[in-house]
Design a protein around this motif. Structure first.
Motif, PDB file in Angstrom:
ATOM      1  N   ILE A 237       2.825 -51.618 -42.895  1.00 22.45           N
ATOM      2  CA  ILE A 237       2.711 -50.397 -42.082  1.00 22.45           C
ATOM      3  C   ILE A 237       4.095 -49.837 -41.768  1.00 22.45           C
ATOM      4  CG2 ILE A 237       2.040 -49.525 -39.801  1.00 22.45           C
ATOM      5  CD1 ILE A 237      -0.337 -51.540 -39.957  1.00 22.45           C
ATOM      6  N   ASN A 238       5.028 -50.725 -41.423  1.00 25.87           N
ATOM      7  CA  ASN A 238       6.396 -50.282 -41.161  1.00 25.87           C
ATOM      8  C   ASN A 238       7.045 -49.715 -42.412  1.00 25.87           C
ATOM      9  OD1 ASN A 238       6.400 -51.197 -38.415  1.00 25.87           O
ATOM     10  ND2 ASN A 238       8.596 -51.516 -38.621  1.00 25.87           N
ATOM     11  N   SER A 239       6.780 -50.369 -43.533  1.00 25.93           N
ATOM     12  CA  SER A 239       7.343 -49.908 -44.803  1.00 25.93           C
ATOM     13  C   SER A 239       6.834 -48.508 -45.147  1.00 25.93           C
ATOM     14  CB  SER A 239       6.977 -50.896 -45.916  1.00 25.93           C
ATOM     15  OG  SER A 239       7.484 -50.479 -47.152  1.00 25.93           O
ATOM     16  N   VAL A 240       5.553 -48.281 -44.903  1.00 28.40           N
ATOM     17  CA  VAL A 240       4.962 -46.958 -45.165  1.00 28.40           C
ATOM     18  C   VAL A 240       5.537 -45.924 -44.208  1.00 28.40           C
ATOM     19  CG1 VAL A 240       2.824 -45.614 -45.099  1.00 28.40           C
ATOM     20  CG2 VAL A 240       2.825 -47.898 -46.115  1.00 28.40           C
ATOM     21  N   LYS A 241       5.659 -46.310 -42.953  1.00 29.19           N
ATOM     22  CA  LYS A 241       6.122 -45.396 -41.909  1.00 29.19           C
ATOM     23  C   LYS A 241       7.525 -44.872 -42.205  1.00 29.19           C
ATOM     24  CE  LYS A 241       4.964 -46.777 -37.884  1.00 29.19           C
ATOM     25  NZ  LYS A 241       4.973 -47.559 -36.620  1.00 29.19           N
ATOM     26  N   TYR A 242       8.379 -45.719 -42.776  1.00 25.68           N
ATOM     27  CA  TYR A 242       9.767 -45.331 -43.025  1.00 25.68           C
ATOM     28  C   TYR A 242      10.079 -45.253 -44.523  1.00 25.68           C
ATOM     29  CZ  TYR A 242      10.078 -46.526 -38.105  1.00 25.68           C
ATOM     30  OH  TYR A 242       9.865 -46.589 -36.748  1.00 25.68           O
ATOM     31  N   SER A 243       9.072 -44.878 -45.301  1.00 27.96           N
ATOM     32  CA  SER A 243       9.268 -44.753 -46.756  1.00 27.96           C
ATOM     33  C   SER A 243       9.993 -43.451 -47.098  1.00 27.96           C
ATOM     34  CB  SER A 243       7.920 -44.794 -47.473  1.00 27.96           C
ATOM     35  OG  SER A 243       7.096 -43.736 -47.041  1.00 27.96           O
ATOM     36  N   ARG A 244      10.629 -43.449 -48.263  1.00 32.21           N
ATOM     37  CA  ARG A 244      11.319 -42.249 -48.714  1.00 32.21           C
ATOM     38  C   ARG A 244      10.331 -41.323 -49.439  1.00 32.21           C
ATOM     39  NH1 ARG A 244      15.544 -43.649 -53.305  1.00 32.21           N
ATOM     40  NH2 ARG A 244      16.431 -44.916 -51.628  1.00 32.21           N
ATOM     41  N   LYS A 245      10.708 -40.068 -49.636  1.00 31.06           N
ATOM     42  CA  LYS A 245       9.807 -39.100 -50.268  1.00 31.06           C
ATOM     43  C   LYS A 245       9.791 -39.242 -51.782  1.00 31.06           C
ATOM     44  CE  LYS A 245      10.172 -35.657 -46.572  1.00 31.06           C
ATOM     45  NZ  LYS A 245      10.557 -34.264 -46.227  1.00 31.06           N
ATOM     46  N   ASN A 246      10.923 -39.590 -52.380  1.00 32.75           N
ATOM     47  CA  ASN A 246      11.019 -39.661 -53.839  1.00 32.75           C
ATOM     48  C   ASN A 246      10.906 -41.097 -54.342  1.00 32.75           C
ATOM     49  OD1 ASN A 246      11.507 -36.854 -53.984  1.00 32.75           O
ATOM     50  ND2 ASN A 246      13.682 -37.191 -53.524  1.00 32.75           N
ATOM     51  N   LYS A 247       9.897 -41.342 -55.149  1.00 34.18           N
ATOM     52  CA  LYS A 247       9.670 -42.631 -55.810  1.00 34.18           C
ATOM     53  C   LYS A 247       9.759 -43.823 -54.845  1.00 34.18           C
ATOM     54  CE  LYS A 247      11.323 -41.027 -60.308  1.00 34.18           C
ATOM     55  NZ  LYS A 247      12.280 -41.258 -61.415  1.00 34.18           N
ATOM     56  N   PRO A 248       8.941 -43.826 -53.806  1.00 40.21           N
ATOM     57  CA  PRO A 248       8.963 -44.961 -52.868  1.00 40.21           C
ATOM     58  C   PRO A 248       8.391 -46.222 -53.512  1.00 40.21           C
ATOM     59  CG  PRO A 248       7.151 -43.496 -52.336  1.00 40.21           C
ATOM     60  CD  PRO A 248       7.933 -42.813 -53.431  1.00 40.21           C
ATOM     61  N   GLU A 249       8.977 -47.352 -53.216  1.00 39.37           N
ATOM     62  CA  GLU A 249       8.519 -48.624 -53.796  1.00 39.37           C
ATOM     63  C   GLU A 249       8.553 -49.721 -52.726  1.00 39.37           C
ATOM     64  OE1 GLU A 249      10.897 -49.678 -57.132  1.00 39.37           O
ATOM     65  OE2 GLU A 249      10.429 -47.873 -58.289  1.00 39.37           O
ATOM     66  N   THR A 250       7.618 -50.636 -52.848  1.00 37.52           N
ATOM     67  CA  THR A 250       7.604 -51.845 -52.014  1.00 37.52           C
ATOM     68  C   THR A 250       7.272 -53.019 -52.911  1.00 37.52           C
ATOM     69  OG1 THR A 250       6.885 -50.653 -50.023  1.00 37.52           O
ATOM     70  CG2 THR A 250       6.529 -53.038 -50.057  1.00 37.52           C
ATOM     71  N   SER A 251       8.089 -54.055 -52.839  1.00 41.41           N
ATOM     72  CA  SER A 251       7.858 -55.211 -53.700  1.00 41.41           C
ATOM     73  C   SER A 251       7.708 -56.484 -52.874  1.00 41.41           C
ATOM     74  CB  SER A 251       9.006 -55.373 -54.701  1.00 41.41           C
ATOM     75  OG  SER A 251      10.239 -55.530 -54.030  1.00 41.41           O
ATOM     76  N   PHE A 252       6.845 -57.364 -53.380  1.00 40.07           N
ATOM     77  CA  PHE A 252       6.628 -58.676 -52.773  1.00 40.07           C
ATOM     78  C   PHE A 252       7.065 -59.722 -53.797  1.00 40.07           C
ATOM     79  CE2 PHE A 252       3.707 -55.713 -50.911  1.00 40.07           C
ATOM     80  CZ  PHE A 252       3.631 -56.050 -49.575  1.00 40.07           C
ATOM     81  N   ILE A 253       8.103 -60.459 -53.453  1.00 41.56           N
ATOM     82  CA  ILE A 253       8.657 -61.436 -54.389  1.00 41.56           C
ATOM     83  C   ILE A 253       8.592 -62.821 -53.751  1.00 41.56           C
ATOM     84  CG2 ILE A 253      10.667 -62.096 -55.755  1.00 41.56           C
ATOM     85  CD1 ILE A 253      11.597 -59.130 -55.471  1.00 41.56           C
ATOM     86  N   VAL A 254       7.871 -63.734 -54.377  1.00 43.17           N
ATOM     87  CA  VAL A 254       7.700 -65.085 -53.844  1.00 43.17           C
ATOM     88  C   VAL A 254       8.392 -66.080 -54.767  1.00 43.17           C
ATOM     89  CG1 VAL A 254       6.061 -66.878 -53.165  1.00 43.17           C
ATOM     90  CG2 VAL A 254       5.505 -64.464 -52.783  1.00 43.17           C
ATOM     91  N   THR A 255       9.260 -66.895 -54.186  1.00 36.99           N
ATOM     92  CA  THR A 255       9.932 -67.955 -54.952  1.00 36.99           C
ATOM     93  C   THR A 255       9.724 -69.285 -54.232  1.00 36.99           C
ATOM     94  OG1 THR A 255      12.005 -67.438 -53.793  1.00 36.99           O
ATOM     95  CG2 THR A 255      11.679 -66.447 -55.965  1.00 36.99           C
ATOM     96  N   GLU A 256       9.540 -70.324 -55.016  1.00 36.21           N
ATOM     97  CA  GLU A 256       9.266 -71.640 -54.445  1.00 36.21           C
ATOM     98  C   GLU A 256      10.465 -72.556 -54.652  1.00 36.21           C
ATOM     99  OE1 GLU A 256       5.628 -74.882 -54.333  1.00 36.21           O
ATOM    100  OE2 GLU A 256       5.808 -73.525 -56.062  1.00 36.21           O
ATOM    101  N   GLY A 257      10.955 -73.122 -53.564  1.00 33.57           N
ATOM    102  CA  GLY A 257      12.047 -74.069 -53.627  1.00 33.57           C
ATOM    103  C   GLY A 257      11.569 -75.479 -53.347  1.00 33.57           C
ATOM    104  N   LYS A 258      12.507 -76.391 -53.256  1.00 30.31           N
ATOM    105  CA  LYS A 258      12.156 -77.786 -53.031  1.00 30.31           C
ATOM    106  C   LYS A 258      11.617 -78.022 -51.626  1.00 30.31           C
ATOM    107  CE  LYS A 258      14.091 -82.466 -53.346  1.00 30.31           C
ATOM    108  NZ  LYS A 258      15.304 -83.282 -53.622  1.00 30.31           N
TER     109      LYS A 258
END
Length: 338
Positions: A237-258
């Motif tokens: 919701i926060n990401s949408v609220k403060y998104s840019r007008k041109n080519k907005p993107e949101t990514s979810f990146i999950v990495t697993e460590g030890k």
């Protein structure tokens, strides 16, 4: 208790005894006693006085050390008056009676406060349950009636905002007793992320935000899936609220460590000002961007931070103030035995 503190408290007794020694010495000399005998009497008096003060300090220090230990061991320190150690000192007895009276009054007030919080929580939960019904009916009415697309889209967006605010009110009310609502189990992160994106698809589509999920299917954490979903909903919701007008993107990146699993939520929105960044998780704080957005309340990220504390999730935020916002959730790996 330091011995200096104890002696400072006994300064009147010390002065009276000093005056007594001086007066007795003068009297003994006047009536004809030899000076060495008078000095000896004074030394004996001082030795007795020193022994009295040392033993008194030792007993008082032992008493207060025990009090402090018991207070530190108690989960509810205000119950200390009920288990105070016995003391032969008359003043201690009177102080204990007073402390018990104050403790009972404090306990009564705590119970009243807890009852009030419980009633408030129950009221909010009932209110949320009641208000969700008309919200659902409104969605159905919109879908089943011929409403022009631009207007239909706008109404759905406003309904979604109402729904999100209602959810925030519910979770805020539950925050103080959230531990009663935990259900820790194996959670597949990709499933929760996908569900969070699905829950907010109307908002994401309205802003034409491209969503990218980078997460293996088998990455799991042991936590409460419902609360993680709430956390991700607020971040989206926060990401949408403060998104840019041109080519907005949101990514979810999950990495697993030890030792942990890292979930990174990154967008290319308006970012967070450097002076605002340390305070974005404070209750009610909206910052520079929030002042420009009249719909910002400063509650969403506060709830996220508090829930992360309760779930033992480390959360950090970074931004350059113009190009991106990066929220990182760090899940500690836990070992459970059957």
């Amino acid at each position: 208790m330091k011995i200096s503190e104890y002696l400072k408290d006994k300064i009147i007794i010390i002065l009276v005894n000093a005056m007594g020694i001086f007066a007795l010495s003068e009297y003994l000399i006047i009536i004809g006693n030899a000076v060495p005998e008078v000095i000896l009497i004074g030394i004996v008096w001082i030795i007795i006085l020193v022994i009295y003060f040392i033993s008194g300090w030792y007993n008082r220090n032992k008493y207060f050390t025990e009090l402090k230990r018991q207070a530190m061991d108690l989960e509810k320190p205000w119950l200390l008056p009920e288990i105070l150690p016995f003391s032969f000192n008359a003043c201690d007895t009177k102080y204990q009676e007073l402390m018990r009276y104050i403790g009972k009054a404090a306990l009564s007030q705590v119970n009243k406060t807890e009852d009030g919080q419980r009633e408030y929580k129950e009221y909010i939960e009932n209110w949320v349950h009641e208000i969700k019904t008309p919200i659902t009916l409104l969605y159905l009415l919109i879908e089943n009636n011929d409403i022009k697309e631009p207007l239909k889209k706008e109404i759905i967006l406003e309904l979604k905002r109402i729904e999100n605010n209602v959810e925030s009110a519910l979770y805020y009310a539950r925050l103080g007793t959230a531990y009663n609502d935990y259900l820790v189990k194996k959670v597949f992160l990709k499933e929760v992320i996908t569900e969070a994106v699905k829950n907010n698809k109307v908002l994401l589509i309205s802003k034409k935000i491209k969503v990218d999920i980078v997460c293996d299917e088998d990455i799991v954490v042991y936590s409460d899936g419902k609360w993680i979903l709430f956390i991700l909903n607020q971040i989206i919701i926060n990401s949408v609220k403060y998104s840019r007008k041109n080519k907005p993107e949101t990514s979810f990146i999950v990495t697993e460590g030890k030792h942990n699993v890292r979930l990174q939520v990154k967008d290319n929105g308006t970012g967070i000002c450097a002076e605002d960044l340390p305070r974005i998780f404070e209750k009610g704080y909206t910052g520079k961007n929030g002042h420009n957005n009249t719909k910002s309340t400063g509650i969403g990220l506060y709830l996220v931070k508090e829930m992360c504390k309760k779930l033992d999730i480390e959360i950090t935020a970074s931004s350059d103030g113009k190009e991106y916002t990066d929220i990182v959730l760090l899940f500690k790996k836990k070992i459970f035995f059957n």
